[in-house]
Design a protein around this motif. Structure first.
Motif, PDB file in Angstrom:
ATOM      1  N   PHE A 295       1.703  -5.618   2.940  1.00  0.00           N
ATOM      2  CA  PHE A 295       2.652  -5.854   1.716  1.00  0.00           C
ATOM      3  C   PHE A 295       2.812  -4.725   0.857  1.00  0.00           C
ATOM      4  O   PHE A 295       2.011  -3.634   0.909  1.00  0.00           O
ATOM      5  CB  PHE A 295       2.452  -7.318   1.064  1.00  0.00           C
ATOM      6  CG  PHE A 295       0.926  -7.063   0.235  1.00  0.00           C
ATOM      7  CD1 PHE A 295       0.915  -6.174  -0.816  1.00  0.00           C
ATOM      8  CD2 PHE A 295      -0.119  -7.407   0.941  1.00  0.00           C
ATOM      9  CE1 PHE A 295      -0.690  -6.342  -1.470  1.00  0.00           C
ATOM     10  CE2 PHE A 295      -1.278  -7.595   0.435  1.00  0.00           C
ATOM     11  CZ  PHE A 295      -1.480  -7.020  -0.892  1.00  0.00           C
ATOM     12  N   VAL A 296       3.810  -4.846   0.101  1.00  0.00           N
ATOM     13  CA  VAL A 296       3.841  -3.755  -0.990  1.00  0.00           C
ATOM     14  C   VAL A 296       3.952  -4.230  -2.245  1.00  0.00           C
ATOM     15  O   VAL A 296       4.372  -5.420  -2.655  1.00  0.00           O
ATOM     16  CB  VAL A 296       5.377  -2.990  -0.798  1.00  0.00           C
ATOM     17  CG1 VAL A 296       5.685  -1.825  -1.904  1.00  0.00           C
ATOM     18  CG2 VAL A 296       5.730  -2.433   0.631  1.00  0.00           C
TER      19      VAL A 296
ATOM     20  N   LEU B 264      11.536  -2.235  -6.636  1.00  0.00           N
ATOM     21  CA  LEU B 264      10.914  -1.112  -5.462  1.00  0.00           C
ATOM     22  C   LEU B 264      12.165  -0.028  -6.093  1.00  0.00           C
ATOM     23  O   LEU B 264      11.858   1.244  -5.674  1.00  0.00           O
ATOM     24  CB  LEU B 264      10.916  -1.407  -3.917  1.00  0.00           C
ATOM     25  CG  LEU B 264      10.101  -2.104  -3.411  1.00  0.00           C
ATOM     26  CD1 LEU B 264      10.185  -2.388  -2.100  1.00  0.00           C
ATOM     27  CD2 LEU B 264       8.482  -1.342  -3.699  1.00  0.00           C
TER      28      LEU B 264
ATOM     29  N   LEU C 177      12.267  -2.000   1.422  1.00  0.00           N
ATOM     30  CA  LEU C 177      11.250  -2.734   1.863  1.00  0.00           C
ATOM     31  C   LEU C 177      10.854  -2.286   3.253  1.00  0.00           C
ATOM     32  O   LEU C 177      11.727  -2.394   4.083  1.00  0.00           O
ATOM     33  CB  LEU C 177      11.470  -4.062   1.554  1.00  0.00           C
ATOM     34  CG  LEU C 177      10.231  -5.017   1.927  1.00  0.00           C
ATOM     35  CD1 LEU C 177       8.979  -4.642   1.213  1.00  0.00           C
ATOM     36  CD2 LEU C 177      10.533  -6.427   1.838  1.00  0.00           C
ATOM     37  N   ASP C 178       9.649  -1.597   3.739  1.00  0.00           N
ATOM     38  CA  ASP C 178       9.351  -1.219   4.761  1.00  0.00           C
ATOM     39  C   ASP C 178       7.876  -2.096   5.178  1.00  0.00           C
ATOM     40  O   ASP C 178       7.506  -1.624   6.222  1.00  0.00           O
ATOM     41  CB  ASP C 178       8.976  -0.007   5.135  1.00  0.00           C
ATOM     42  CG  ASP C 178       7.947   0.515   4.087  1.00  0.00           C
ATOM     43  OD1 ASP C 178       7.436  -0.106   3.221  1.00  0.00           O
ATOM     44  OD2 ASP C 178       7.851   1.872   3.980  1.00  0.00           O
ATOM     45  N   ARG C 179       7.882  -3.263   4.722  1.00  0.00           N
ATOM     46  CA  ARG C 179       6.829  -4.326   5.097  1.00  0.00           C
ATOM     47  C   ARG C 179       7.559  -5.577   5.174  1.00  0.00           C
ATOM     48  O   ARG C 179       8.666  -5.686   4.821  1.00  0.00           O
ATOM     49  CB  ARG C 179       5.527  -4.303   4.073  1.00  0.00           C
ATOM     50  CG  ARG C 179       4.632  -2.808   4.189  1.00  0.00           C
ATOM     51  CD  ARG C 179       3.925  -2.654   5.255  1.00  0.00           C
ATOM     52  NE  ARG C 179       3.220  -1.536   5.182  1.00  0.00           N
ATOM     53  CZ  ARG C 179       3.585  -0.268   5.443  1.00  0.00           C
ATOM     54  NH1 ARG C 179       4.856  -0.041   5.750  1.00  0.00           N
ATOM     55  NH2 ARG C 179       2.819   0.736   5.387  1.00  0.00           N
TER      56      ARG C 179
ATOM     57  N   CYS D 274       7.327  -7.976  -0.203  1.00  0.00           N
ATOM     58  CA  CYS D 274       7.186  -7.246  -1.357  1.00  0.00           C
ATOM     59  C   CYS D 274       6.702  -8.213  -2.568  1.00  0.00           C
ATOM     60  O   CYS D 274       7.289  -9.252  -2.568  1.00  0.00           O
ATOM     61  CB  CYS D 274       8.281  -6.582  -1.761  1.00  0.00           C
ATOM     62  SG  CYS D 274       8.406  -5.514  -3.461  1.00  0.00           S
TER      63      CYS D 274
ATOM     64  N   THR E  38       3.434   1.822  -7.714  1.00  0.00           N
ATOM     65  CA  THR E  38       3.441   0.886  -6.338  1.00  0.00           C
ATOM     66  C   THR E  38       2.246   0.900  -5.802  1.00  0.00           C
ATOM     67  O   THR E  38       1.464   1.604  -5.846  1.00  0.00           O
ATOM     68  CB  THR E  38       4.782   1.133  -5.508  1.00  0.00           C
ATOM     69  OG1 THR E  38       4.647   2.579  -5.169  1.00  0.00           O
ATOM     70  CG2 THR E  38       6.115   1.145  -6.276  1.00  0.00           C
TER      71      THR E  38
ATOM     72  N   LYS F 280       0.903   0.035  -1.622  1.00  0.00           N
ATOM     73  CA  LYS F 280       1.225  -0.458  -0.216  1.00  0.00           C
ATOM     74  C   LYS F 280       0.120  -0.324   0.473  1.00  0.00           C
ATOM     75  O   LYS F 280      -0.778   0.414   0.623  1.00  0.00           O
ATOM     76  CB  LYS F 280       2.331   0.437   0.460  1.00  0.00           C
ATOM     77  CG  LYS F 280       2.945   0.115   1.818  1.00  0.00           C
ATOM     78  CD  LYS F 280       3.705   1.298   2.301  1.00  0.00           C
ATOM     79  CE  LYS F 280       4.970   1.571   1.378  1.00  0.00           C
ATOM     80  NZ  LYS F 280       6.008   2.500   2.078  1.00  0.00           N
ATOM     81  N   ASN F 281      -0.155  -1.615   1.397  1.00  0.00           N
ATOM     82  CA  ASN F 281      -1.066  -1.640   2.441  1.00  0.00           C
ATOM     83  C   ASN F 281      -0.273  -1.950   3.916  1.00  0.00           C
ATOM     84  O   ASN F 281       1.005  -2.064   3.796  1.00  0.00           O
ATOM     85  CB  ASN F 281      -2.231  -2.274   2.280  1.00  0.00           C
ATOM     86  CG  ASN F 281      -1.831  -3.960   1.962  1.00  0.00           C
ATOM     87  OD1 ASN F 281      -0.692  -4.414   2.504  1.00  0.00           O
ATOM     88  ND2 ASN F 281      -2.854  -4.884   1.505  1.00  0.00           N
ATOM     89  N   ASP F 282      -0.948  -2.428   4.892  1.00  0.00           N
ATOM     90  CA  ASP F 282      -0.330  -2.891   6.285  1.00  0.00           C
ATOM     91  C   ASP F 282       0.520  -4.008   6.068  1.00  0.00           C
ATOM     92  O   ASP F 282       1.477  -4.336   6.950  1.00  0.00           O
ATOM     93  CB  ASP F 282      -1.370  -3.026   7.346  1.00  0.00           C
ATOM     94  CG  ASP F 282      -2.043  -1.678   7.582  1.00  0.00           C
ATOM     95  OD1 ASP F 282      -1.415  -0.517   7.414  1.00  0.00           O
ATOM     96  OD2 ASP F 282      -3.016  -1.661   8.331  1.00  0.00           O
TER      97      ASP F 282
END
Ligand SMILES: [Fe+2]
Length: 241
Positions: free
Chosen positions: A111-112, A118, A140-142, A145, A105, A107-109
């Motif tokens: 998107f994932v 996931l 999902l924490d953005r 995805c 995986t 991740k940036n600020d």
């Protein structure tokens, strides 16, 4: 930022070149690949080299890791196994190492990325069931995805715990929603549209666009036949299956 996200090139140089040409006529701040640069197509090395040239950030697809000799917890059909073996013979050790270093995986600020879902990304599940869509949203924490793997381009939106599939090619992002985007496949679309697929995420305009671009399918098919691969791997390209 205007991000270009694509997936599942599968050794199809003609499709990849058409996508890159289309992208290079636009303002793009970063290129991202959701995996499976190789497998099925006749130009694995050249596709790897093009990805390196455009400095795309890539994650692992099941074919990438299998070709690199890493253990993969998903099953391959007979055609896939045959081409994985062939690809491992024809690409260089450096190219195998390049594929083996892809993470599952990214991740940036904004998107994932994952190849399939996931939820247990190492299992390479296909995003084809409602449960997998829901489980990926749960993790999902953005806001967004992006995935590939099923080769079917589509956008899901979650708002107040309700998940809907979007029917539009361009989505204007709503503040209270999060999005799960399957960017489709560059080199072997399976949504009955043979054109190469990619996606643009514009964080300033707050839009996600699903894009398609025509490419020289006949040339890619000729290379598949000349390499001695099963005819079905060539014919499916013009059908988008
Ligand atoms: Fe895949």
């Amino acid at each position: 930022m205007r991000y270009a996200i694509f997936s599942d090139i599968h050794g199809n140089l003609e499709a990849l070149n058409a996508v890159i040409k289309d992208l290079q006529s636009q303002k793009i701040d970063g290129y991202f690949c959701c995996g499976d640069i190789v497998g099925y197509g006749a130009d694995p090395s050249k596709c790897i080299q093009r990805i390196q040239e455009i400095k795309a950030t890539s994650i692992a697809g099941n074919h990438d890791w299998a070709v690199a000799g890493k253990p993969v917890l998903s099953r391959f059909n007979a055609f896939a196994r045959q081409i994985i073996g062939w690809t491992a013979q024809v690409i260089s050790d450096e190219e195998k190492e390049f594929l083996s270093e892809f993470p599952l995986t990214f991740k940036n600020d904004d998107f994932v990325l994952a190849h399939g879902t996931l939820h247990n990304p190492e299992m390479f599940h296909y995003l084809l069931s409602f449960l997998h869509v829901q489980w990926t949203f749960d993790l999902l924490d953005r806001d967004v995805c992006f995935v590939g793997h099923s080769h079917i381009q589509e956008i899901f939106c979650r708002k107040d715990n309700t998940i809907k599939k979007n029917d539009l090619y361009t989505v204007s992002l709503e503040k209270e929603c999060c999005y799960l985007v399957n960017v489709g496949s560059v080199g072997q679309p399976r949504d009955r549209q043979p054109d190469a697929a990619y996606c643009i995420y514009d964080t300033k305009a707050k839009t996600i666009e699903l894009k398609r671009v025509v490419y020289d399918i006949a040339k890619a098919q000729k290379k598949i036949i000349a390499a001695g691969f099963p005819e079905a791997l060539a014919s499916r390209l013009s059908l988008g299956i």
